[in-house]
Design an enzyme around this catalytic site. Structure first.
Site, PDB file in Angstrom:
ATOM      1  N   THR A 172       0.839  -1.185   0.000  1.00 17.69           N
ATOM      2  CA  THR A 172       0.000   0.000   0.000  1.00 17.69           C
ATOM      3  C   THR A 172       0.880   1.243   0.000  1.00 17.69           C
ATOM      4  OG1 THR A 172      -0.113   0.112   2.418  1.00 17.69           O
ATOM      5  CG2 THR A 172      -1.766  -1.248   1.299  1.00 17.69           C
ATOM      6  N   GLU A 190      -5.645  -3.651  -1.568  1.00 18.92           N
ATOM      7  CA  GLU A 190      -6.127  -4.838  -0.869  1.00 18.92           C
ATOM      8  C   GLU A 190      -7.196  -5.603  -1.636  1.00 18.92           C
ATOM      9  OE1 GLU A 190      -4.989  -1.853   2.420  1.00 18.92           O
ATOM     10  OE2 GLU A 190      -5.717  -1.829   0.356  1.00 18.92           O
ATOM     11  N   LYS A 193     -15.133  17.847  10.290  1.00 15.09           N
ATOM     12  CA  LYS A 193     -16.223  17.977  11.258  1.00 15.09           C
ATOM     13  C   LYS A 193     -16.211  19.394  11.814  1.00 15.09           C
ATOM     14  CE  LYS A 193     -18.726  15.393  14.735  1.00 15.09           C
ATOM     15  NZ  LYS A 193     -18.754  14.174  15.577  1.00 15.09           N
ATOM     16  N   TRP A 222     -20.723  17.220   9.620  1.00 13.68           N
ATOM     17  CA  TRP A 222     -19.721  16.723   8.682  1.00 13.68           C
ATOM     18  C   TRP A 222     -19.765  17.479   7.356  1.00 13.68           C
ATOM     19  CZ3 TRP A 222     -16.046  13.968  10.650  1.00 13.68           C
ATOM     20  CH2 TRP A 222     -16.284  13.078  11.698  1.00 13.68           C
TER      21      TRP A 222
END
Length: 539
Positions: free
Chosen positions: A184, A327, A436, A441
């Protein structure tokens, strides 16, 4: 009672056999200073010789073999020869930080490295930090660095020339053996290794052929612009072997004009890459005939409508979004127009194709909040999780990443998402990228898309910064097109009426370029570090 079918393993050597016997005449084109063309009939013997080279170098069975290479015929040979010989193909991104490259090579315990000569100046200074590497095999792609006078350095073509052709010495009989390894990007710590099996590679290549996925066929000319050192180039080289598509590879070509010319000259029908690449190509689109293109897959993040519109206007087709991760092999979803979308107008169709779309065969997705799976209503948000035969169940190497998997075996992606009644996924944001503000949000993705709907804006990235009153506020980093006079007030004026008023950022930083990760995504970690301090005039 078991079924009475033949038990034939799904392995990478079967892909080579199919390409050689069924599609031996089909081409592999490699761009560069000197463009090369080879057929599968010519490449297959080289792959088998490569397997014999690994035997002659006494590379242990099951060992990792690292590659630092562009998208090229030789890299395709490595894609096939290394796993077909019982070793593990380990593609490494040379654009990572030096420390990350050293960590990855040592974590994988690479025994041998294959390096394009144009990349050798990056890798050779690091060789002393590699604990297990015994040989560096150089593939001459036109680079001008003199080969080091070191017995560990060997020449790829000379090694192949010293081998006779013949069958693979040890057949791969277990489809669950490790075939390839990719790490990754490691944006929040050390990179993590994802270890693909022969079975997962073959299954993933097959699903890309599906009519509702990429619909690859023998008539296609496939050009993976996404690097072969990143998630097996989304599995496209293997899919081309399955379908018999011609394969057009850019080699070290990165210039937008040259890349568009390559797509045009070879009548490419399908291509895939990240949004930053497609954005760089826009100025060159109208100077070339790209009428052969039927599908352009865009991954690595949201597809903003301004970019997709630019493609639709220039060449007649919009970008089509796909979603996945290292993944997940990587493709888990890709957008398409279903029967229930037949009434949409052209703008709505383009916007739909810009979303990730439904899950492809063999995979499942769900959204979970507070430990409860959320309904598919297009509104209920939660963490996106994925499961399937082509999705990792654990990490390889020093960091097991156990917290990335649920108790029932699903991958926790770190994305916040919704799924509608038809199974169409929408990514709200990366969980770490949500802002936030005052307890509410703000989606950085939605705000970025609103900023980039301004035709004067080339790129925009939104991060959250600490605010004494609201806890956090959005900060927009904006790159105008060259020659455009754009101010922060202009950006705010454009946003009014397009987003909620309290989403509009007080801080807007005008930049010449958004910093990128090694895989071409926006590096929000870099932006957070740069703008961690409050603005000078903040209260």
């Amino acid at each position: 009672m078991h079924g009475l079918m033949q038990d034939r393993p799904l392995t990478i050597p079967t892909l080579l056999s199919r390409a050689e016997t069924n599609f031996g005449h089909k081409r592999i084109v490699t761009g560069g200073t000197t463009e090369t063309v080879a057929t599968w009939r010519e490449v297959a013997p080289r792959v088998r010789k490569l397997a014999r080279v690994l035997e002659s170098l006494r590379v242990p069975a099951g060992a990792c073999v690292g590659t630092f290479a562009w998208n090229s015929q030789r890299h395709v040979e490595l894609y096939l020869g290394i796993p077909s010989s019982g070793r593990i193909l380990h593609t490494v991104n040379h654009r990572l930080y030096r420390e990350q490259i050293t960590f990855i090579v040592n974590d994988a315990a690479d025994d041998v490295l294959f390096v394009d000569r144009t990349i050798l100046p990056v890798i050779w200074p690091l060789v002393a930090s590699f604990d297990t590497v015994r040989h560096v095999i150089v593939m001459d792609d036109g680079g001008d660095m003199p080969l080091p006078d070191d017995p560990r350095v060997l020449d790829y073509e000379a090694l192949l020339a010293g081998q006779a052709d013949g069958p693979f010495e040890t057949p791969i009989e277990d489809e669950n053996l490790a075939a390839s390894l990719c790490y990754t990007s490691g944006t929040t710590g050390n990179p993590k290794g994802v270890l693909y099996s022969h079975r997962s590679v073959v299954l993933h290549s097959l699903l890309l052929l599906g009519a509702d996925v990429f619909a690859l066929s023998e008539r296609d000319v496939v050009a993976p612009v996404v690097p072969m050192f990143h998630v097996n180039a989304w599995g496209l080289p293997y899919a081309a072997m399955q379908s018999g598509s011609d394969l057009v590879l850019p080699g070290p070509v990165r210039d937008p004009e040259e890349l568009v010319s390559l797509l045009s000259r070879h009548r490419v029908t399908f291509s895939a890459g990240v949004a930053t690449v497609w954005r760089d190509l826009v100025p060159a689109l109208r100077r070339h005939d790209l009428s052969s293109l039927r599908h352009i897959a865009c991954g690595g993040g949201a597809v903003d409508d301004a970019l997709s519109s630019a493609y639709e206007e220039a060449i007649g087709i919009p970008l089509t979004n796909a979603w996945g991760m290292t993944e997940t092999s990587p493709v888990v979803t890709t957008s398409r127009l279903a029967t229930h979308h037949d009434g949409l107008d052209s703008d709505a169709r383009r916007l739909l194709l810009g979303t990730p779309g439904p899950a492809v065969p063999l995979t499942e997705i769900r959204v979970v909040a507070g430990g409860v799976e959320q309904p598919w209503d297009g509104q209920s948000q939660g963490e996106l999780q994925a499961a399937g035969a082509t999705i990792a169940g654990a990490y390889f190497g020093a960091d097991s990443g156990a917290d990335a998997f649920t108790a029932d075996g699903w991958l926790r992606t770190g994305d916040v998402a919704t799924i509608d009644e038809w199974g169409y996924l929408r990514i709200v944001d990366r969980s770490k990228d949500l802002v936030k503000s005052g307890g509410e949000w703000i989606s950085s993705v939605a705000l970025e898309n609103a900023v980039m709907s301004d035709p004067r804006v080339r790129e925009a990235a939104v991060i959250g910064v600490v605010d004494a009153r609201w806890g956090e506020r959005p900060l927009a980093c904006v790159v105008p097109f060259e020659g455009v006079d754009l101010t922060a007030d202009d950006v705010r004026d454009h946003l009014r009426g397009r987003v909620a008023s309290w989403w509009i950022p007080e801080r807007i930083e005008m930049m010449t370029e958004i910093p990128k990760t090694a895989t071409g995504k926006w590096s929000k970690q870099t932006l957070r570090q740069r703008f961690a301090d409050p603005a000078p005039d903040a209260d």
